[in-house]
Design a protein around this motif. Structure first.
Motif, PDB file in Angstrom:
ATOM      1  N   PHE A   1      36.435  25.715  38.430  1.00 38.43           N
ATOM      2  CA  PHE A   1      36.831  26.371  39.664  1.00 38.43           C
ATOM      3  C   PHE A   1      37.727  27.569  39.367  1.00 38.43           C
ATOM      4  O   PHE A   1      38.728  27.454  38.669  1.00 38.43           O
ATOM      5  N   ARG A   2      37.367  28.733  39.903  1.00 37.66           N
ATOM      6  CA  ARG A   2      38.116  29.969  39.646  1.00 37.66           C
ATOM      7  C   ARG A   2      39.195  30.186  40.708  1.00 37.66           C
ATOM      8  O   ARG A   2      38.980  29.943  41.892  1.00 37.66           O
ATOM      9  N   TYR A   3      40.350  30.697  40.257  1.00 41.78           N
ATOM     10  CA  TYR A   3      41.420  31.047  41.181  1.00 41.78           C
ATOM     11  C   TYR A   3      42.263  32.159  40.559  1.00 41.78           C
ATOM     12  O   TYR A   3      42.197  32.422  39.357  1.00 41.78           O
ATOM     13  N   CYS A   4      43.037  32.821  41.412  1.00 46.47           N
ATOM     14  CA  CYS A   4      43.922  33.902  40.950  1.00 46.47           C
ATOM     15  C   CYS A   4      45.265  33.769  41.643  1.00 46.47           C
ATOM     16  O   CYS A   4      45.363  33.231  42.746  1.00 46.47           O
ATOM     17  N   GLU A   5      46.284  34.290  40.974  1.00 47.43           N
ATOM     18  CA  GLU A   5      47.631  34.277  41.535  1.00 47.43           C
ATOM     19  C   GLU A   5      48.320  35.619  41.293  1.00 47.43           C
ATOM     20  O   GLU A   5      48.008  36.322  40.337  1.00 47.43           O
TER      21      GLU A   5
ATOM     22  N   MET B   1      50.182  39.658  37.372  1.00 48.53           N
ATOM     23  CA  MET B   1      48.824  39.389  37.836  1.00 48.53           C
ATOM     24  C   MET B   1      48.288  38.198  37.030  1.00 48.53           C
ATOM     25  O   MET B   1      47.860  38.343  35.895  1.00 48.53           O
ATOM     26  N   ASN B   2      48.360  37.027  37.619  1.00 47.27           N
ATOM     27  CA  ASN B   2      48.040  35.784  36.915  1.00 47.27           C
ATOM     28  C   ASN B   2      46.628  35.321  37.268  1.00 47.27           C
ATOM     29  O   ASN B   2      46.422  34.391  38.038  1.00 47.27           O
ATOM     30  N   GLY B   3      45.650  35.961  36.678  1.00 49.18           N
ATOM     31  CA  GLY B   3      44.262  35.601  36.969  1.00 49.18           C
ATOM     32  C   GLY B   3      43.325  36.638  36.388  1.00 49.18           C
ATOM     33  O   GLY B   3      43.752  37.698  35.912  1.00 49.18           O
TER      34      GLY B   3
ATOM     35  N   GLN C   1      41.128  34.582  31.852  1.00 49.07           N
ATOM     36  CA  GLN C   1      40.503  35.853  31.491  1.00 49.07           C
ATOM     37  C   GLN C   1      41.492  37.008  31.658  1.00 49.07           C
ATOM     38  O   GLN C   1      41.095  38.153  31.811  1.00 49.07           O
ATOM     39  N   ILE C   2      42.780  36.694  31.570  1.00 46.77           N
ATOM     40  CA  ILE C   2      43.806  37.721  31.731  1.00 46.77           C
ATOM     41  C   ILE C   2      43.822  38.660  30.529  1.00 46.77           C
ATOM     42  O   ILE C   2      43.818  39.886  30.676  1.00 46.77           O
ATOM     43  N   GLU C   3      43.847  38.103  29.338  1.00 48.17           N
ATOM     44  CA  GLU C   3      43.879  38.910  28.119  1.00 48.17           C
ATOM     45  C   GLU C   3      42.483  39.255  27.616  1.00 48.17           C
ATOM     46  O   GLU C   3      42.281  40.284  26.983  1.00 48.17           O
TER      47      GLU C   3
END
Length: 305
Positions: free
Chosen positions: A103-107, A156-158, A246-248
């Motif tokens: 499950f994908r999410y962003c913060e 940007m955590n995502g 997938q941040i880095e």
């Protein structure tokens, strides 16, 4: 604010050690952050993998969410969906009774000046209100958002993807998934997010491989047959991956996790390995929350035991 069972993992992210009180461990930093909402834990949860069969949902391959017949309702939503990193069409929340795996999410961690002049970090997240489409997320401009919301720092955590199968809220096992109905929802450049928590601190990115204490009440569950990815430190503490990032590396996919150890610059005495679970695994919490570490790619791991 109640804690949703679809948990948003923040910054260094999560691991819990049953009976291992992080407050007595000088090597663990206490940080005021949350997987969705920071709440106190009344008691540690047993890490006996067979102690809570109701928390186990059918295992599915990484990066895939499918409808199951013996779920627990630990997540909420409608219909089956493919949550692969390449699909770009993850559901807002996983189907009821489905695995959270993939499950994908962003913060967004937005640090502003509090009423007393001290920095306060607001944790905003997409679970339950937005699918965090990759095109929309990567179009966001952090500097523009800082100016718009008067922030002094932003993280940007995502995007992130869960590698756990489910979660149980130990503070309120009856809580449903998704944002609190009364939670504030804000538009960040076309991506909807709800205010998951407001914490102290300056929202600085944590140091890789440095354990931190995260206040939360959600216990993560892995099913028998699930492939898990683990870090072991020089003291034989095991940290199980709870989400990959997938941040880095925007191209990192679930299928890359098996060989991830070849890429990591592990500190002396640390190892990375994978295994397939013979029985369900439940990661318990300390009385104060979860002990977590992150690697240099911003993948997050929770201490087990």
């Amino acid at each position: 604010m109640r804690t949703p069972l679809v948990v948003a993992v923040v910054v260094a992210l999560a691991v819990a050690a049953c009976g291992d009180d992080a407050s007595d461990d000088a090597s663990v930093n206490t940080v005021a952050t949350s997987d969705v909402a920071s709440t106190d834990v009344d008691a540690p949860i047993s890490t006996d993998s067979g102690s809570d069969e109701a928390s186990v949902v059918e295992s599915v391959p990484p990066a895939t969410v499918t409808e199951v017949t013996d779920g627990t309702g630990s997540t909420d939503g409608t219909g089956s969906t493919d949550n692969s990193a390449a699909a770009g069409d993850a559901a807002v929340t996983p189907p009821s009774g489905s695995s959270m795996n993939g499950f994908r999410y962003c913060e967004i961690l937005l640090t502003v000046e509090g009423d007393d002049g001290a920095p306060v970090t607001e944790v905003w997240g997409t679970p339950g209100v937005d699918p965090c489409e990759l095109e929309d997320w990567y179009a966001l401009d952090a500097d523009v958002l800082m100016a718009e919301f008067g922030a002094i720092a932003i993280e940007m955590n995502g995007p992130r993807y869960f590698t756990v199968d489910g979660g149980v809220d130990t503070a309120d096992p009856t809580a449903t998934a998704g944002p609190d109905p009364d939670a504030e929802v804000r538009d960040f450049g076309g991506v909807s997010m709800w205010l998951q928590a407001t914490t102290g601190g300056d929202g600085q990115e944590p140091t890789p491989y440095e354990p931190e204490l995260v206040a939360r009440t959600t216990t993560f569950v892995f099913n028998a047959g699930t492939q898990v990815y683990e870090l072991v430190d020089p003291d034989d503490n095991t940290y199980v991956m709870q989400s990959y990032s997938q941040i880095e590396d925007r191209d990192l996919l679930a299928e890359d996790l098996a060989s991830l150890g070849e890429r990591l610059a592990l500190p002396d005495g640390w190892t990375y390995s994978l295994r397939i679970l013979d029985e369900p695994l439940q990661l318990g919490l300390t009385p104060d929350g979860a002990i977590v570490v992150g690697d240099e790619l911003r993948n997050s791991y929770q201490r087990n035991g």
